[in-house]
Structure formats: C-alpha cells, structure tokens
Design an enzyme around this catalytic site. Structure first.
Site, mmCIF file in Angstrom:
data_model
loop_
_atom_site.group_PDB
_atom_site.id
_atom_site.type_symbol
_atom_site.label_atom_id
_atom_site.label_comp_id
_atom_site.label_asym_id
_atom_site.label_seq_id
_atom_site.Cartn_x
_atom_site.Cartn_y
_atom_site.Cartn_z
ATOM 1 N N LYS A 11 2.665 9.993 8.529
ATOM 2 C CA LYS A 11 2.723 11.443 8.331
ATOM 3 C C LYS A 11 2.023 12.145 9.515
ATOM 4 O O LYS A 11 1.345 11.491 10.329
ATOM 5 C CB LYS A 11 2.075 11.775 6.988
ATOM 6 C CG LYS A 11 2.847 11.195 5.780
ATOM 7 C CD LYS A 11 2.077 11.414 4.483
ATOM 8 C CE LYS A 11 2.845 10.879 3.280
ATOM 9 N NZ LYS A 11 2.058 11.041 2.019
ATOM 10 N N TYR A 51 11.269 14.339 -0.853
ATOM 11 C CA TYR A 51 10.341 14.457 -1.982
ATOM 12 C C TYR A 51 10.965 15.158 -3.182
ATOM 13 O O TYR A 51 10.246 15.720 -4.008
ATOM 14 C CB TYR A 51 9.078 15.189 -1.532
ATOM 15 C CG TYR A 51 8.112 14.317 -0.742
ATOM 16 C CD1 TYR A 51 7.594 13.135 -1.288
ATOM 17 C CD2 TYR A 51 7.699 14.675 0.539
ATOM 18 C CE1 TYR A 51 6.706 12.341 -0.576
ATOM 19 C CE2 TYR A 51 6.797 13.885 1.258
ATOM 20 C CZ TYR A 51 6.308 12.716 0.688
ATOM 21 O OH TYR A 51 5.408 11.933 1.391
ATOM 22 N N PHE A 59 1.875 20.730 -6.351
ATOM 23 C CA PHE A 59 1.517 20.460 -4.957
ATOM 24 C C PHE A 59 2.741 20.333 -4.037
ATOM 25 O O PHE A 59 2.587 20.068 -2.844
ATOM 26 C CB PHE A 59 0.664 19.187 -4.858
ATOM 27 C CG PHE A 59 1.292 17.948 -5.462
ATOM 28 C CD1 PHE A 59 2.205 17.184 -4.744
ATOM 29 C CD2 PHE A 59 0.975 17.548 -6.754
ATOM 30 C CE1 PHE A 59 2.791 16.050 -5.293
ATOM 31 C CE2 PHE A 59 1.562 16.408 -7.318
ATOM 32 C CZ PHE A 59 2.466 15.661 -6.580
ATOM 33 N N ARG A 87 3.488 -1.365 -0.034
ATOM 34 C CA ARG A 87 2.656 -0.480 -0.858
ATOM 35 C C ARG A 87 1.221 -0.999 -0.932
ATOM 36 O O ARG A 87 0.272 -0.217 -0.956
ATOM 37 C CB ARG A 87 3.238 -0.374 -2.279
ATOM 38 C CG ARG A 87 4.592 0.295 -2.355
ATOM 39 C CD ARG A 87 4.533 1.792 -2.291
ATOM 40 N NE ARG A 87 3.872 2.384 -3.438
ATOM 41 C CZ ARG A 87 3.852 3.698 -3.682
ATOM 42 N NH1 ARG A 87 4.457 4.558 -2.846
ATOM 43 N NH2 ARG A 87 3.238 4.173 -4.737
ATOM 44 N N THR A 93 -2.224 5.917 -3.879
ATOM 45 C CA THR A 93 -1.844 7.265 -3.442
ATOM 46 C C THR A 93 -3.052 8.116 -3.098
ATOM 47 O O THR A 93 -3.077 8.795 -2.073
ATOM 48 C CB THR A 93 -1.017 7.944 -4.556
ATOM 49 O OG1 THR A 93 0.145 7.139 -4.813
ATOM 50 C CG2 THR A 93 -0.604 9.352 -4.150
ATOM 51 N N ARG A 104 -4.802 3.496 3.678
ATOM 52 C CA ARG A 104 -5.422 4.721 3.143
ATOM 53 C C ARG A 104 -6.899 4.495 2.849
ATOM 54 O O ARG A 104 -7.733 5.388 3.041
ATOM 55 C CB ARG A 104 -4.674 5.191 1.894
ATOM 56 C CG ARG A 104 -3.295 5.798 2.199
ATOM 57 C CD ARG A 104 -2.495 5.958 0.923
ATOM 58 N NE ARG A 104 -1.223 6.659 1.104
ATOM 59 C CZ ARG A 104 -0.248 6.638 0.211
ATOM 60 N NH1 ARG A 104 -0.381 5.966 -0.925
ATOM 61 N NH2 ARG A 104 0.889 7.300 0.440
ATOM 62 N N ASN A 114 -3.039 11.747 3.245
ATOM 63 C CA ASN A 114 -3.145 10.292 3.059
ATOM 64 C C ASN A 114 -2.337 9.483 4.074
ATOM 65 O O ASN A 114 -2.070 8.311 3.881
ATOM 66 C CB ASN A 114 -2.850 9.900 1.604
ATOM 67 C CG ASN A 114 -1.449 10.199 1.164
ATOM 68 O OD1 ASN A 114 -0.626 10.666 1.951
ATOM 69 N ND2 ASN A 114 -1.146 9.927 -0.096
ATOM 70 N N HIS A 117 3.488 7.165 4.240
ATOM 71 C CA HIS A 117 4.401 7.040 3.102
ATOM 72 C C HIS A 117 5.005 5.649 3.102
ATOM 73 O O HIS A 117 5.325 5.109 4.162
ATOM 74 C CB HIS A 117 5.543 8.065 3.207
ATOM 75 C CG HIS A 117 6.686 7.760 2.281
ATOM 76 N ND1 HIS A 117 6.685 8.135 0.961
ATOM 77 C CD2 HIS A 117 7.839 7.053 2.475
ATOM 78 C CE1 HIS A 117 7.796 7.689 0.385
ATOM 79 N NE2 HIS A 117 8.514 7.032 1.281
ATOM 80 N N GLU A 128 16.033 6.201 0.784
ATOM 81 C CA GLU A 128 15.245 6.821 1.857
ATOM 82 C C GLU A 128 15.720 6.357 3.239
ATOM 83 O O GLU A 128 15.796 7.146 4.177
ATOM 84 C CB GLU A 128 13.757 6.514 1.642
ATOM 85 C CG GLU A 128 13.203 7.252 0.423
ATOM 86 C CD GLU A 128 11.794 6.833 0.016
ATOM 87 O OE1 GLU A 128 11.172 6.012 0.716
ATOM 88 O OE2 GLU A 128 11.326 7.338 -1.022
HETATM 89 P P1 DAT Z 1 2.931 7.877 -2.841
HETATM 90 O O1 DAT Z 1 2.931 8.584 -1.500
HETATM 91 O O2 DAT Z 1 1.754 6.956 -2.968
HETATM 92 O O3 DAT Z 1 4.238 7.197 -3.138
HETATM 93 P P2 DAT Z 1 3.764 9.914 -4.745
HETATM 94 O O4 DAT Z 1 5.172 9.498 -4.444
HETATM 95 O O5 DAT Z 1 3.338 9.973 -6.169
HETATM 96 O O6 DAT Z 1 2.702 8.989 -3.965
HETATM 97 O O7 DAT Z 1 3.482 11.354 -4.112
HETATM 98 C C1 DAT Z 1 3.953 11.647 -2.821
HETATM 99 C C2 DAT Z 1 2.832 12.351 -2.069
HETATM 100 O O8 DAT Z 1 2.534 13.580 -2.734
HETATM 101 C C3 DAT Z 1 1.505 11.601 -2.019
HETATM 102 O O9 DAT Z 1 1.473 10.659 -0.948
HETATM 103 C C4 DAT Z 1 0.529 12.708 -1.823
HETATM 104 C C5 DAT Z 1 1.147 13.848 -2.608
HETATM 105 N N1 DAT Z 1 0.575 13.919 -3.951
HETATM 106 C C6 DAT Z 1 0.844 13.098 -4.980
HETATM 107 N N2 DAT Z 1 0.143 13.423 -6.069
HETATM 108 C C7 DAT Z 1 -0.615 14.489 -5.722
HETATM 109 C C8 DAT Z 1 -1.561 15.295 -6.368
HETATM 110 N N3 DAT Z 1 -1.900 15.077 -7.656
HETATM 111 N N4 DAT Z 1 -2.133 16.301 -5.669
HETATM 112 C C9 DAT Z 1 -1.820 16.535 -4.375
HETATM 113 N N5 DAT Z 1 -0.920 15.811 -3.697
HETATM 114 C C10 DAT Z 1 -0.330 14.806 -4.347
HETATM 115 MG MG MG Z 2 6.082 7.952 -3.559
#
Ligand code: DAT
Ligand code: MG
Length: 150
Positions: A11, A51, A59, A87, A93, A104, A114, A117, A128
């Site tokens: 990112k 996303y 968020f 992962r 996350t 991370r 973080n 991805h 994706e």
């Molecule tokens: P990951 O990136 O571990 O697959 P995810 O798909 O649940 O996690 O979410 C995508 C991204 O969105 C994550 O890297 C950071 C952001 N995110 C997720 N949950 C969040 C939250 N509760 N508050 C703020 N940002 C969040």
């Molecule tokens: Mg994800």
C-alpha cells in the site's frame, strides 16, 4: 498445487516508508515465484472495486482515500499454499494484534496504515488477480523448483 496464486499489494505507506524491497525479499526467500509486478497510481474506481465487499463499512471512504494517496506495488505471487501462507507472512489485519516476525507485526502500528494487502482465499485471489492484471501474468520456468518442492 504448486501453481496457486495470490494477489499481494504494498500500500502507499509501505512504498513511502521504503519497505518494497524488504517485503519482496520475504516472499522471494520463502520460495514463492513472482508472476507479476507493477508500481502504479490507482484510480478511485479500481480501489472501490477492490474493496467492494467493505463498501458499507464506516472506514470505507478513508480506506479508499488511503489507497489513492500514493503509488502501490501490485504483485502476483505463486506457490503451494501461497494464499494462506501469504496471509501468515503479512500478519493480522490490525497491527496491534500482528505477531512480531510478520510484516505488519514488524513494520506497522495502526489498522488504517497496515502497509500491505493479501488475498484471503483462493477464489478472492483469482478475482483480484483478474482485476489488477487483466492482461495476465508472466509464465516462465523456475529453475529452482526441484530445490523447493519434493
Ligand atoms: P485484510 O487487509 O487483513 O484482508 P480486511 O479485508 O478485513 O483486512 O480489510 C481491508 C482493510 O480495511 C484492512 O487492511 C484495513 C482496513 N480495515 C479493516 N477493518 C478496519 C477497521 N475496523 N477500521 C479501520 N480500517 C479497517
Ligand atoms: Mg481482506
């Protein structure tokens, strides 16, 4: 099989912080194969599509703006179990819960910064990869395969 693929993206914060080489190194040294790599500015439509499952989350707008805030490094990595192992290499996350030794866990503090991805399942990885690399990935023989796979 050994040809499972995942979508990994550094990112904008990971790029700005000079972590591109370190992150690539971890996937390379594990033994995975790089199939595609591009440094690019993302447009809003692509970030929102990537996303889309999170579009109802509070968020979401901030997440999309963050992805648009600078170039990302989009990659496809291949190897046996690469989705799940990727992962694990990335870590939880929320970096507050990511174990030390994960990307991370070692380099991030806040969930909204973080740095990386990784696809969460084989099916989402396929979606994706098609979204980020619509013209396909590189096919080439890997001379090290017999030294990595039994
Ligand atoms: P990951 O990136 O571990 O697959 P995810 O798909 O649940 O996690 O979410 C995508 C991204 O969105 C994550 O890297 C950071 C952001 N995110 C997720 N949950 C969040 C939250 N509760 N508050 C703020 N940002 C969040
Ligand atoms: Mg994800």
């Amino acid at each position: 099989a050994n040809t499972e693929q995942t979508y990994i993206m550094i990112k904008p914060d990971g790029v700005q912080r000079g972590l591109v080489g370190e992150i690539i190194k971890r996937f390379e040294q594990k033994g995975f194969t790089l199939r595609a790599l591009e440094l690019k500015m993302v447009d809003r439509a692509l970030a929102e599509k990537h996303y889309e499952d999170l579009s109802s989350k509070p968020f979401f707008a901030g997440l999309v703006d963050y992805i648009l805030s600078g170039p990302v490094v989009a990659m496809v990595w291949e190897g046996k179990g690469v989705v799940l192992t990727g992962r694990k290499i990335i870590g939880a996350t929320n970096p507050a819960q990511s174990e030390p030794g994960t990307i991370r866990g070692d380099y991030a503090i806040d969930i909204g910064r973080n740095i990386i991805h990784g696809s969460d399942a084989v099916e989402s990885a396929q979606k994706e990869i098609a979204l980020w690399f619509p013209s396909g990935v590189a096919h080439y023989a890997t001379a090290l395969a017999p030294w990595i796979y039994e």
